[in-house]
Motif scaffolding. Sequence first.
Motif, short mmCIF file in Angstrom:
data_model
loop_
_atom_site.label_atom_id
_atom_site.label_comp_id
_atom_site.label_asym_id
_atom_site.label_seq_id
_atom_site.Cartn_x
_atom_site.Cartn_y
_atom_site.Cartn_z
N LYS A 131 -6.58 -8.99 -6.99
CA LYS A 131 -6.85 -9.56 -5.66
C LYS A 131 -5.53 -9.86 -4.95
CE LYS A 131 -11.21 -11.30 -7.28
NZ LYS A 131 -11.97 -12.42 -7.73
N TYR A 132 -4.73 -8.81 -4.78
CA TYR A 132 -3.39 -8.97 -4.23
C TYR A 132 -3.40 -9.51 -2.80
CZ TYR A 132 -2.22 -6.13 -8.27
OH TYR A 132 -2.08 -5.66 -9.55
N GLN A 133 -4.25 -8.99 -1.95
CA GLN A 133 -4.27 -9.44 -0.55
C GLN A 133 -4.66 -10.92 -0.45
OE1 GLN A 133 -6.77 -6.48 1.35
NE2 GLN A 133 -4.95 -5.55 2.27
N LYS A 134 -5.62 -11.35 -1.24
CA LYS A 134 -6.00 -12.77 -1.22
C LYS A 134 -4.85 -13.64 -1.70
CE LYS A 134 -10.97 -12.39 -1.62
NZ LYS A 134 -12.18 -12.76 -2.37
N GLU A 156 -1.59 -12.88 -1.61
CA GLU A 156 -0.54 -12.85 -0.59
C GLU A 156 -0.89 -13.76 0.59
OE1 GLU A 156 -0.27 -8.67 0.25
OE2 GLU A 156 0.51 -8.23 -1.76
N HIS A 157 -2.12 -13.72 1.02
CA HIS A 157 -2.56 -14.58 2.13
C HIS A 157 -2.44 -16.05 1.73
CE1 HIS A 157 -4.68 -15.87 5.69
NE2 HIS A 157 -5.49 -16.58 4.91
N LYS A 189 7.10 -8.19 -2.96
CA LYS A 189 6.47 -7.37 -4.01
C LYS A 189 7.63 -6.73 -4.75
CE LYS A 189 2.77 -5.15 -5.66
NZ LYS A 189 2.15 -5.78 -6.78
#
Length: 71
Positions: free
Chosen positions: A5-8, A10-11, A24
């Motif tokens: 769940k990289y985007q979550k 990062e957010h 990254k």
Amino acid sequence: MDSNKYQKFEHFVNSYEEVASIYKVSGQACYMILAHFTESDLSAFIEKISRWARYSVETVIANKTETDANE
């Protein structure tokens, strides 16, 4: 990271004003986070990111950057 769940992640990290940068990276780590937390705020942040990732904390003890002013 323990999930994909990289985007979550990062957010979430970017939602903290103490975070100056999130990179990254390649190698054993997935990310490097440059941040300026107080001790108590760092502890709370670490507790929250533990849902996604393992971590290590590095502390700068001295700036050794050479500049023209140091010559």
